[in-house]
Design a protein around this motif. Structure first.
Motif, PDB file in Angstrom:
ATOM      1  N   THR A  37      33.416 -43.568 -58.327  1.00  0.00           N
ATOM      2  CA  THR A  37      34.875 -43.777 -58.888  1.00  0.00           C
ATOM      3  C   THR A  37      34.584 -43.733 -60.494  1.00  0.00           C
ATOM      4  O   THR A  37      33.585 -43.599 -60.992  1.00  0.00           O
ATOM      5  N   TRP A  75      29.601 -46.632 -58.514  1.00  0.00           N
ATOM      6  CA  TRP A  75      29.431 -46.160 -57.476  1.00  0.00           C
ATOM      7  C   TRP A  75      29.663 -47.254 -56.542  1.00  0.00           C
ATOM      8  O   TRP A  75      29.389 -48.642 -56.557  1.00  0.00           O
ATOM      9  N   GLU A  76      30.490 -47.054 -55.144  1.00  0.00           N
ATOM     10  CA  GLU A  76      30.936 -48.204 -54.503  1.00  0.00           C
ATOM     11  C   GLU A  76      30.477 -47.834 -52.817  1.00  0.00           C
ATOM     12  O   GLU A  76      30.924 -46.662 -52.431  1.00  0.00           O
ATOM     13  N   ASP A  77      30.534 -49.066 -52.150  1.00  0.00           N
ATOM     14  CA  ASP A  77      30.395 -48.974 -50.796  1.00  0.00           C
ATOM     15  C   ASP A  77      30.744 -50.375 -50.169  1.00  0.00           C
ATOM     16  O   ASP A  77      29.881 -51.146 -50.473  1.00  0.00           O
ATOM     17  N   GLY A  94      32.586 -52.357 -51.843  1.00  0.00           N
ATOM     18  CA  GLY A  94      32.725 -53.149 -52.867  1.00  0.00           C
ATOM     19  C   GLY A  94      31.750 -52.243 -53.828  1.00  0.00           C
ATOM     20  O   GLY A  94      31.057 -51.375 -53.788  1.00  0.00           O
ATOM     21  N   MET A  95      31.732 -52.797 -55.203  1.00  0.00           N
ATOM     22  CA  MET A  95      31.189 -52.154 -56.292  1.00  0.00           C
ATOM     23  C   MET A  95      29.575 -52.203 -55.987  1.00  0.00           C
ATOM     24  O   MET A  95      29.159 -53.383 -55.780  1.00  0.00           O
ATOM     25  N   THR A  98      27.343 -49.475 -61.789  1.00  0.00           N
ATOM     26  CA  THR A  98      28.009 -48.626 -62.919  1.00  0.00           C
ATOM     27  C   THR A  98      26.911 -47.863 -63.565  1.00  0.00           C
ATOM     28  O   THR A  98      25.754 -48.447 -63.591  1.00  0.00           O
ATOM     29  N   ASN A 111      27.003 -56.204 -50.087  1.00  0.00           N
ATOM     30  CA  ASN A 111      28.490 -55.976 -49.991  1.00  0.00           C
ATOM     31  C   ASN A 111      29.065 -55.877 -48.667  1.00  0.00           C
ATOM     32  O   ASN A 111      30.133 -56.460 -48.416  1.00  0.00           O
TER      33      ASN A 111
END
Length: 132
Positions: A48, A57-59, A61-62, A65, A126
Motif C-alpha cells: 500500500t 506492507w500489510e498482511d 494489518g500493517m 513501512t 497480526n
C-alpha cells in the motif's frame, strides 16, 4: 515525490517501483532488496502507499513501512516492540512501547534470514490479533 493526476491512478506497487527508480542510488537498491525479502518472507503481503508517499506492507494489518532518508533506509515495524528479535536487528525507535525500526545504511549487510524471520513474526502477530 509529488502527487499528480497520473500518480493517483497508479497502483501502490507501481508507486513503490517509481520511488525506487526516483531514488536512483544505494537507497533505491536497498529499498528494492528489502521489498524482495518481505515478499519472500510473506508471499501474501499487500503493498500500500500511505501518508503521501510511504510504502507500506500489510498482511492482516500493517507489517512495516519503508521510508528513505539521506543517510538511511528505515523499515519501521508497526508492532515491533512485541516481536522477538534474537538477531538484534532493531536499531532505531527503541524507546517506544509499540514500534521498532531498523535503519539500513549504505554498504550495510542485511541478515536476510533474520530479517525474513522478523517479517514472518510480524505477520503471525497480526494474524493472531485478527482472530480475537
Amino acid at each position: 515525490m509529488t502527487t499528480t493526476g497520473s500518480q493517483e491512478s497508479k497502483s501502490p506497487s507501481e508507486l513503490i517501483d517509481g520511488r525506487i527508480k526516483e531514488l536512483g542510488d544505494w537507497r533505491g537498491e536497498m529499498l528494492a532488496r528489502l521489498r524482495a525479502l518481505i515478499h519472500q518472507a510473506d508471499p501474501d503481503v499487500v503493498e500500500t502507499w500511505k501518508w503521501r508517499g510511504v510504502p507500506v506492507w500489510e498482511d492482516a494489518g500493517m507489517v512495516c513501512t519503508g521510508e528513505t532518508y539521506k543517510a538511511v533506509v528505515k523499515l519501521t515495524f508497526a508492532k515491533g516492540a512485541a516481536l522477538p528479535d534474537p538477531a538484534r536487528l532493531f536499531n532505531s525507535s527503541l524507546e517506544g512501547n509499540t514500534r521498532r525500526a531498523i535503519d539500513f545504511q549504505q554498504g550495510e549487510d542485511v541478515d536476510e534470514e533474520a530479517f525474513k524471520a522478523l517479517v514472518r513474526a510480524a505477520v503471525a502477530l497480526n494474524k493472531s490479533k485478527a482472530r480475537k
